[in-house]
Design a protein around this motif. Structure first.
Motif, short mmCIF file in Angstrom:
data_model
loop_
_atom_site.label_atom_id
_atom_site.label_comp_id
_atom_site.label_asym_id
_atom_site.label_seq_id
_atom_site.Cartn_x
_atom_site.Cartn_y
_atom_site.Cartn_z
N ILE A 98 94.69 61.30 53.42
CA ILE A 98 95.32 60.12 52.84
C ILE A 98 94.84 58.87 53.56
O ILE A 98 94.37 58.93 54.69
N SER A 99 94.95 57.75 52.88
CA SER A 99 94.57 56.47 53.48
C SER A 99 95.78 55.67 53.93
O SER A 99 95.71 54.90 54.89
N LYS A 100 96.93 55.85 53.26
CA LYS A 100 98.16 55.18 53.67
C LYS A 100 99.35 55.89 53.05
O LYS A 100 99.21 56.68 52.10
N TYR A 101 100.53 55.62 53.62
CA TYR A 101 101.75 56.24 53.09
C TYR A 101 102.94 55.34 53.40
O TYR A 101 102.89 54.47 54.29
N SER A 102 104.05 55.58 52.69
CA SER A 102 105.29 54.83 52.92
C SER A 102 106.46 55.66 52.41
O SER A 102 106.28 56.63 51.66
N ILE A 103 107.66 55.30 52.83
CA ILE A 103 108.87 56.00 52.40
C ILE A 103 109.63 55.10 51.42
O ILE A 103 109.96 53.96 51.74
N GLN A 104 109.91 55.61 50.23
CA GLN A 104 110.62 54.86 49.20
C GLN A 104 111.65 55.76 48.54
O GLN A 104 111.28 56.73 47.86
#
Length: 364
Positions: A98-104
């Motif tokens: 992966i290149s980026k991630y976030s929590i939503q």
């Protein structure tokens, strides 16, 4: 007699220790042997056959780094520690670069890695997938020291695990060749006459067939696979051992100690195994070291032709086959690294063979 034998062995050992290249080769072989046995402990990718594929990061350069998301699975097989250490982890976990991630909103939203400046697709994952929703343990930066192959697998892990085939084929093939070669050579050299003529005819016929062609024929008869290659290589290397043993026994059976053994009423089996063979082991040991190197090269050639160890099993010869065209595509290391490993191991066995020849030379 025992003291004389012991002193000669100590003298040979001292001569061997003085040979720098022989000692270096010995420890190199020991190191490669240890690596091959504990390959899954040392390999960054400890899955079975180091077969974790990531097509998004295929053919990346050595030292490449990427963030890796591991998605756990409930289908993991229960394995004991012995199986994990020596045969790899039969995991069903999925690794995603992966290149980026976030929590939503209780969701892990991540963007898949894409090379050449492209934008990867965005996907989401429920946090319930992770035990105790502790997702951070499953996201880490991974470094590929040797880069990745054309399927995105860790090249270092494949090289480490591939050492098993190249290393152990030497032991199995040489063992088979010694058993058959010493038996046939002893019969031909000791008894002579028609037995010698028949065995020499078999040896000459086998010797006249090109080695690689004979190995291919035996492999196709036994079937493609791991152990089939080991047996096939061993069955083609006994003729050289048999010729050496035959020649040595023809000379040794006229010695006074053999005549004395016959006068004492010892049977032929005891004379051959207890008196003659221990006195002709020096050239057999030297030829065995050379056969180690030959077996490694033959197996590599078979794997390159596609009839050696079968995918997904890692093999240095198969790795060269998969990536030799990358030499002209600007990524030669994909083929050169396993090629260098083969060269190093073969050279080590050849050097230790030369050192043993010098150490066991009674005229030296």
């Amino acid at each position: 007699m025992a003291n004389t034998s012991s002193s000669l062995s100590q003298l040979a050992l001292q001569k061997f220790k003085k040979n720098f290249w022989g000692v270096l080769s010995f420890w190199l072989i020991v190191a490669i042997g240890g690596i091959s046995i504990f390959a899954y402990v040392l390999a960054p990718d400890d899955s079975q056959f180091a077969n974790q594929m990531h097509l998004a990061i295929h053919s990346e350069r050595p030292g490449f780094k990427v963030t890796m998301l591991k998605i756990p699975s409930e289908m993991n097989a229960n394995q004991d520690w012995f199986s994990k250490v020596f045969f790899g982890i039969k995991t069903a976990d999925t690794e995603v670069p992966i290149s980026k991630y976030s929590i939503q909103e209780n969701q892990l939203v991540y963007t898949e890695y894409a090379a050449d400046g492209l934008q990867g697709s965005e996907k989401s994952l429920d946090l319930q997938v992770f035990p105790k929703q502790d997702y951070e343990k499953y996201i880490s930066e991974k470094t590929f020291l040797f880069g990745t192959d054309k399927y995105g697998r860790d090249l270092l892990s494949r090289v480490l695990i591939g050492s098993r085939i190249s290393f152990f084929i030497g032991f199995v093939a040489v063992f088979i060749s010694l058993v058959i070669g010493i038996f046939m050579g002893s019969l031909a050299g000791y008894f002579g006459g028609k037995i010698d003529a028949i065995i020499m005819w078999i040896i000459n016929v086998t010797w006249s067939i090109p080695t690689l062609l004979l190995v291919i024929a035996i492999t196709l008869a036994l079937g493609k696979g791991f152990w089939q290659v080991f047996i096939a290589v061993g069955l083609t290397m006994w003729v050289e051992v048999a010729r050496v043993v035959r020649g040595q026994i023809i000379s040794a059976k006229e010695m006074q100690y053999v005549t004395a053994a016959r006068a004492l009423g010892y049977d032929n089996y005891r004379i051959i195994t207890k008196h003659i063979l221990p006195n002709i082991m020096a050239p057999i040991i030297v030829i065995s070291a050379a056969n180690f190197a030959a077996a490694i090269l033959i197996e590599s050639g078979l794997s390159f032709l596609g009839i050696g160890a079968q995918p997904p099993m890692a093999s240095w010869g198969a790795m060269i086959k998969d990536h030799y065209n990358y030499i002209i595509l600007g990524k030669p290391y994909l083929a050169l690294i396993p090629g260098f490993c083969i060269m190093l191991l073969v050279m080590a066995f050849m050097l230790i063979g030369n050192a043993l020849r010098d150490a066991l030379d009674v005229k030296g």
